[in-house]
Design an enzyme around this catalytic site. Structure first.
Site, PDB file in Angstrom:
ATOM      1  N   SER A 171       0.867  -1.193   0.000  1.00  0.00           N
ATOM      2  CA  SER A 171       0.000   0.000   0.000  1.00  0.00           C
ATOM      3  C   SER A 171       0.893   1.230   0.000  1.00  0.00           C
ATOM      4  O   SER A 171       2.090   1.135   0.260  1.00  0.00           O
ATOM      5  CB  SER A 171      -0.864   0.018   1.261  1.00  0.00           C
ATOM      6  OG  SER A 171      -0.113   0.505   2.359  1.00  0.00           O
ATOM      7  N   ASP A 172       0.340   2.396  -0.292  1.00  0.00           N
ATOM      8  CA  ASP A 172       1.121   3.599  -0.068  1.00  0.00           C
ATOM      9  C   ASP A 172       1.038   3.912   1.432  1.00  0.00           C
ATOM     10  O   ASP A 172       0.246   3.322   2.175  1.00  0.00           O
ATOM     11  CB  ASP A 172       0.653   4.775  -0.938  1.00  0.00           C
ATOM     12  CG  ASP A 172       1.781   5.800  -1.100  1.00  0.00           C
ATOM     13  OD1 ASP A 172       2.766   5.742  -0.347  1.00  0.00           O
ATOM     14  OD2 ASP A 172       1.682   6.665  -1.980  1.00  0.00           O
ATOM     15  N   TRP A 173       1.827   4.843   1.856  1.00  0.00           N
ATOM     16  CA  TRP A 173       1.981   5.137   3.297  1.00  0.00           C
ATOM     17  C   TRP A 173       0.617   5.426   3.941  1.00  0.00           C
ATOM     18  O   TRP A 173       0.007   6.462   3.670  1.00  0.00           O
ATOM     19  CB  TRP A 173       2.908   6.333   3.461  1.00  0.00           C
ATOM     20  CG  TRP A 173       3.196   6.699   4.889  1.00  0.00           C
ATOM     21  CD1 TRP A 173       2.290   7.134   5.821  1.00  0.00           C
ATOM     22  CD2 TRP A 173       4.456   6.676   5.536  1.00  0.00           C
ATOM     23  NE1 TRP A 173       2.907   7.379   7.002  1.00  0.00           N
ATOM     24  CE2 TRP A 173       4.251   7.110   6.863  1.00  0.00           C
ATOM     25  CE3 TRP A 173       5.754   6.332   5.145  1.00  0.00           C
ATOM     26  CZ2 TRP A 173       5.293   7.209   7.797  1.00  0.00           C
ATOM     27  CZ3 TRP A 173       6.782   6.439   6.072  1.00  0.00           C
ATOM     28  CH2 TRP A 173       6.543   6.875   7.382  1.00  0.00           C
TER      29      TRP A 173
END
Ligand code: BGC
Length: 762
Positions: free
Chosen positions: A286-288
């Site tokens: 996932s992104d942050w």
């Protein structure tokens, strides 16, 4: 068949058979190994592998200060960490992981966006080189240096198409074009992953941000994306497909929602397209915090729902939101997430750890000697300087009283007869900048100020006593004070020529750095006017991470170079180009608007029912009353010190069936007096389609090096692939019909043109 041919064929088949056999045996072994580890794992340990944390250090040593994180590593509840760098740090954490029950090694990931220790041009600048070998080489070096510092995985390349320079992250990608972006995506993946995972100088690539993040509404970072599926498939997805085909080990999803579904929870993107149609075998991170952010999106009620939606949609690893570690076990117990989903994610993650060789030796990237050897590698720095030179774009070099200001010639500057040294004034807020050369997304090393030169230093070093140098800052980058103008005018008045260096600061373009105003910040354009008023010749350098707007300067200054942020040896590279050691060859990978109100403006638009042919066609194509229909500088634009002539366009056939090809040839001649490189661009237009087609699309290009007076015949091949597009059923088809072929020096400067016809579908 002759006996010798038979033997040859037989030998080839045998070799092929055994290599296939060996490959599959090897593959099986890894798959089997993965399965055998998986069988030993508890549900909690599996979920631990899907969990990734940021590193944060105790003041007294290279160990995460968060005791809870340390415990989780020891319990095998963590699959990966990001922002942990250096052999020392990674070893310490890996040792903790080796205390866990199953001793599953950690993966260390980091944003190695344009270099690690040797900083290369920002990706948008490098894209301006249109030099795929150079781009692959810079990613290769970045990987070698990062791997030597214990890093296994880079969160790059960013392959988002960006048609909006207000978006701060435009600097991280390859610009507006799908074809160029796809070629660069492949080059970067190949560079990062080298000869293949398992070599200690190869790091895993991560194609990001999946998907369509670059189309955030209004260019505002993290914003929603709403687009037709056809546009998604035709414009935004191909660079991702290209990265997947090149073997990218991982993908990162994105912060945005796409047509109402957050990318992190988007089953269509991750399961149907990526893992389904494209058969992607790596894992998706996932992104942050983007799993948890689905709550703010208004898509998940709470973290429990967020974890369910993301995992089921195919997000395999949760970066920093802790939604997985806190909720997945419960979700599995309650039957909301199946064990198959968990096993599939964990299998994908473990497989990469096996492929990286970490199960054989978790410390194989922790080698102090290797780390030291890569620390200040002069060869890498030399290559960096070469790539930086290739990334500079010459926007203007007009004739001034019969000659051009560039390349600089000291004798001409001071006047042939003069016995005095040439006098050069350096004016502008970037002249003495050091860190700005490194651009956004680069690491700050304590010795940067000693390692990186300012433009002033680079010239001083080069000119020694051959010229008298004057300096005036003139103004700050973003201030409104004009107090330094008088000093700048004074320096200009004492000189024969002025080099002005203006632009942005390095942190004005990047993540969360979207801007509504792209004009040169502060009073810099006024400073240019004040200096120009002295009547002295001015060479303007513009340093920035994105296309800026500088219309007055563009219309009035006679020599302009766009120098982006060029990395560790950026200042030296600029000096090389100014003195003509290298003839500029960069071409813009993105259109430069005249005003923000023109955005989005891109070359491969549709014709509309009212195509305009000039600015006076007011009832025609989507023009504004107060703006030209053209950008200030178009995609593919860039000048050279030399001149190139295009001639003798020949097509081997004018009518082809879908299974046939056309050989396109032309002659390129260097008709000027400098050796130089030209990017020959091939564009196609499909005249009529079952859906409307762009006015032109880049389909191929070659960067050709020619000495003065030299000519070369260049060949391109037109095949079915180049004629295909996504129809309204999202099928990739080539439809019979007429095509226009255009060969140009930019998307606007078309030098040769012809037509041909596709007469069958198959
Ligand atoms: C960015 C990613 C980056 C991640 C880790 C996020 O904010 O969007 O591109 O890889 O942080 O640093």
């Amino acid at each position: 068949m002759k006996r010798s041919s038979f033997i040859l064929l037989h030998t080839c088949l045998t070799v092929l058979f055994f290599s296939c056999f060996l490959c599959s045996a090897q593959r099986k072994t890894i798959d089997q190994k993965v399965d055998s580890v998986l069988r030993l794992m508890t549900l909690d340990e599996k979920i631990g592998q899907m969990n990734q944390y940021n590193g944060d250090w105790d003041a007294t040593g290279p160990i995460t200060k968060d005791g809870d994180k340390q415990n989780q590593v020891k319990k095998g509840m963590l699959g990966s960490m990001l922002n942990v760098t250096g052999v020392d740090h990674t070893r310490t954490l890996q040792e903790l992981a080796m205390q866990s029950r199953l001793k599953i090694p950690l993966l260390f990931g980091q944003d190695i966006i344009h270099g690690y220790r040797t900083i290369f041009p920002i990706p948008l600048a490098e894209a301006a080189s249109w030099d795929l070998d150079a781009i692959e080489q810079s990613s290769r070096i970045a990987a070698i240096e990062a791997a030597a510092a214990g890093i296994h995985w880079t969160f790059a390349p960013m392959v988002d198409i960006a048609r909006d320079p207000r978006w701060g992250r435009v600097m991280e990608g390859a610009g507006e074009d799908t074809y160029l972006g796809s070629m660069i995506a492949r080059a970067r993946v190949k560079g990062f992953q080298g000869k293949g995972l398992g070599n200690t100088d190869a790091i895993m690539a991560c194609a990001k941000h999946f998907a369509a993040y670059g189309a955030a509404v209004g260019g505002r970072d993290y914003n929603s994306v709403d687009m037709s599926l056809r546009q998604l498939h035709e414009i935004y997805l191909p660079p991702f497909k290209s990265a997947a085909d090149a073997g990218a080990a991982t993908f990162m999803n994105s912060f945005n929602d796409l047509n109402g579904i957050p990318a992190t929870g988007n089953r269509y993107l991750q399961r149907d397209i990526l893992k389904g149609q494209w058969k992607f075998k790596g894992f998706v991170v996932s992104d942050w915090g983007s799993v948890g952010e689905m709550i703010q999106h208004g898509y998940a009620k709470n973290n429990y729902e967020a974890a369910k939606l993301a995992a089921n949609a195919g997000s395999d690893m949760d970066m920093e939101s802790r939604s997985y570690i806190q909720n997945l076990a419960k979700l599995v117990k309650e039957g909301k997430v199946s064990t198959n989903v968990i096993d599939d994610a964990v299998r994908r993650i473990l497989k990469k750890k096996f492929e990286m060789g970490l199960f054989d030796d978790p410390f194989r990237f922790c080698n102090e000697e290797r780390e030291k050897a890569q620390w200040n590698n002069e060869i890498n720095l030399k290559i960096e300087r070469e790539i930086a030179r290739k990334s500079i774009v010459l926007l203007k070099n007009d004739l001034v009283q019969g000659s051009r200001l560039l390349p600089l010639q000291l004798s001409r500057i001071k006047g042939q007869q003069s016995s005095e040294p040439a006098k050069i004034a350096f004016i502008g807020p970037l002249v003495k900048s050091i860190k700005d050369h490194l651009g956004f997304w680069s690491y700050d090393w304590p010795d940067d100020t000693a390692r990186v030169s300012s433009l002033w230093d680079a010239f001083e070093h080069r000119l020694q006593s051959q010229a008298k140098m004057f300096y005036a800052k003139g103004c700050n980058i973003a201030d409104t004070s004009r107090a330094g103008f008088a000093e700048a005018v004074d320096a200009a008045s004492q000189s024969n020529i002025i080099i002005m260096y203006v632009g942005e600061a390095r942190d004005m373009t990047g993540e969360a750095k979207s801007k509504s105003n792209l004009h040169l910040p502060g009073v810099q354009e006024e400073l240019i006017k004040a200096v120009m008023a002295t009547g002295k010749p001015v060479i303007l350098l513009i340093g920035a991470g994105r296309p800026l707007i500088f219309n007055w300067a563009a219309d009035n200054v006679s020599a302009i170079l766009y120098t982006w942020w060029l990395g560790t040896r950026g200042a030296e590279a600029i000096a090389d180009v100014l003195f003509g050691d290298y003839d500029p060859s960069g071409k813009l990978p993105i259109s430069f608007p005249r005003e923000e109100g023109q955005i989005p403006i891109y070359y491969n638009h549709y014709n509309t029912g009212r195509p305009a042919t000039s600015d006076s066609d007011r009832f025609y194509r989507s023009s504004y009353l107060d703006l030209s229909i053209y950008p200030k500088y178009e995609f593919g634009y860039g000048l050279s010190y030399t001149t190139f002539q295009y001639s003798d366009l020949k097509l081997s056939k004018k009518r082809i069936k879908a299974n046939e090809k056309i050989d396109v040839s032309l002659q390129l001649s260097n008709t000027g007096s400098y050796a130089g490189e030209e990017v020959v661009q091939l564009y196609l237009q499909d005249r009529f389609g079952s859906v409307v087609r762009p006015v032109k699309e880049l389909k191929d290009f070659q960067k050709i090096n020619l000495k003065p007076g030299e000519s070369k015949i260049i060949h391109f091949t037109i095949d079915k692939e180049k004629l295909s597009f996504f129809n309204d059923q999202l099928r990739w088809v080539a439809e019979p019909g007429e095509f226009v072929l255009m060969i140009g020096s930019s998307s606007k400067d078309i030098r040769l043109k012809d037509e041909f016809e596709l007469v069958s579908r198959e």
